[in-house]
Design an enzyme around this catalytic site. Structure first.
Site, PDB file in Angstrom:
ATOM      1  CG  ASP A 186       2.438   5.776   2.118  1.00  0.00           C
ATOM      2  OD1 ASP A 186       1.747   5.033   2.089  1.00  0.00           O
ATOM      3  OD2 ASP A 186       2.954   6.952   1.969  1.00  0.00           O
ATOM      4  CG  HIS A 244      -0.288   0.072   2.508  1.00  0.00           C
ATOM      5  ND1 HIS A 244      -1.121   0.264   3.186  1.00  0.00           N
ATOM      6  CD2 HIS A 244       0.738  -0.735   3.082  1.00  0.00           C
ATOM      7  CE1 HIS A 244      -0.374   0.232   5.001  1.00  0.00           C
ATOM      8  NE2 HIS A 244       1.247  -0.402   4.104  1.00  0.00           N
ATOM      9  CG  HIS A 245       4.088   2.117   2.441  1.00  0.00           C
ATOM     10  ND1 HIS A 245       3.075   3.008   3.485  1.00  0.00           N
ATOM     11  CD2 HIS A 245       4.142   1.165   3.463  1.00  0.00           C
ATOM     12  CE1 HIS A 245       3.015   2.495   4.214  1.00  0.00           C
ATOM     13  NE2 HIS A 245       3.678   1.050   4.641  1.00  0.00           N
ATOM     14  CB  ALA A 246       3.428   1.137  -4.586  1.00  0.00           C
ATOM     15  CG  HIS A 247       3.579   7.046  -3.243  1.00  0.00           C
ATOM     16  ND1 HIS A 247       2.591   8.189  -2.391  1.00  0.00           N
ATOM     17  CD2 HIS A 247       4.601   6.684  -1.978  1.00  0.00           C
ATOM     18  CE1 HIS A 247       2.470   7.628  -1.253  1.00  0.00           C
ATOM     19  NE2 HIS A 247       3.926   6.948  -1.106  1.00  0.00           N
TER      20      HIS A 247
END
Length: 377
Positions: free
Chosen positions: A175, A134-137
């Site tokens: 994020d 879930h942190h990969a942008h």
């Protein structure tokens, strides 16, 4: 929606390594599979075991930038270490190793396939333990995450006209997922996590509520350090369940990180497997078609127990408190100790609990006063 369940897995999940000194250990996937198998939680005519496919590269472009993907792909072909700090690749946190790109595509493909099993094939629940990055942008690796599988799968479902709710119980704020859907009302994101005041990724505050059409559809419940199961339950029952009921999504996607457990080496929360089971029972009880994915967890023993318990609840199975004898031998040989599948009940120290409850009270009052009216609550 039928009474069938899909378990998405591949032995290739454990084929790579972030490095001996890196806290993220891919062996947790194989260990979880072994515990689930030994508990008899795959032996049913209602359960399909699905081999995780590689996600189509075209699907990745629904969120990730082409130049980022090109660099990630190129670097993962090299045996010599490479780095690109603009994309946050090649540092201690997000190392680059041979085969990384396809390994990341495999986990992402597992989540996309889990969504297909629910949406297309009518499974009641589908679980991909090798998801939850879930942190990969869009153009930046972060927090051991390179491809954001949840965003890719949700984008596909939204493209089919579906409304999706995403609930994240990882100790770290989701994020990257929030970033992807911050301006839309087609996806409700809810994250319960350790406060970002002095904790990675330093986001996920109550006032981050979305913008434009998305205002009110990003929900954050930060916990103070040392929050325990009682704190988690208050937040879950007062915020998560009412919002899911009012939003009434077509599909529920949940990130089931288990780094909120009190013995995780990277976090400061004091929850137990009881919170994992509470969340799983509640998600199943909504009756919403459910796509479950993995997430954080840096104690392998916690990971396999938490996800085995969650899978038992997803499939309506009952399991006891004791680990199978064969599994106890496996973990002893790996240098781990443990006899129980479930944690013993645990409460934070009174002073820690009081501070955590005061902090939670402020968060709940903020969300109930500002968000609930938007949902008619």
């Amino acid at each position: 929606m039928g009474d069938h369940f899909a378990f998405v897995y591949s032995s290739r999940f454990a084929d790579y390594s972030f490095g001996d000194d890196h806290p993220f250990k891919v062996q947790r996937y194989q260990l979880t599979y072994e515990l689930i198998r030994q508990l008899g939680l795959l032996a049913s005519d209602t359960i399909k075991i699905i081999e995780a496919p590689l996600v189509d590269e075209e699907a990745l472009l629904s969120f990730h930038r082409a130049d980022y993907l090109k660099t990630l792909k190129e670097f993962s072909r090299e045996t010599t270490p490479r780095a690109n700090f603009f994309f946050n690749l090649g540092d201690v946190e997000n190392p680059v190793f041979p085969g990384l790109y396809d390994w990341a595509r495999l986990g992402c493909g597992g989540t996309v396939e889990a969504a297909r099993q629910v949406v297309r094939d009518g499974c009641r629940v589908a679980f991909n333990m090798a998801g939850g990055y879930h942190h990969a942008h869009a153009a930046r690796a972060s927090g051991f995450s390179y491809l954001n599988d949840a965003v890719i799968a949700i984008n596909d479902m939204v493209g089919q006209g579906l409304r999706v709710a995403y609930v994240d119980i990882d100790a770290h704020h989701g994020d990257g997922v929030q970033e992807a859907f911050y301006h839309t009302d087609r996806v409700l994101t809810i994250s319960l996590h350790e406060s970002g005041e002095d904790f990675f990724p330093h986001t996920g505050f109550p006032w981050e509520m979305g913008e434009g059409k998305g205002f009110g559809y990003s929900v954050n419940i930060p916990f103070r350090a040392h929050s325990d199961d009682l704190i988690f339950e208050q937040a879950f029952r007062r915020i998560v369940l009412p919002l899911l009921d009012c939003y009434a999504p077509d599909v529920l996607v949940t990130q089931l990180g288990v780094d909120s457990l009190r013995t995780d080496p990277l976090t400061r929360l004091e929850m137990t497997t009881g919170s994992i089971e509470l969340a799983a029972r509640s998600f199943l009880g909504t009756g919403i078609p459910w796509v479950a994915i993995g997430g954080g967890g840096y104690d392998k023993f916690n990971v396999c127990r938490g996800w085995a318990l969650a899978w038992a609840i997803m499939t309506g199975k009952t399991v006891g408190d004791d680990l199978p004898a064969e599994f106890r031998k496996i973990i002893r040989d790996m240098g781990m100790k443990g006899e129980r599948l479930r944690d013993m009940p645990h409460l934070a120290l009174p002073d820690d609990f009081s501070r955590a409850e005061q902090t939670l009270g402020k968060v709940l009052r903020t969300l109930e006063s500002r968000l609930f009216p938007l949902f008619g609550l």
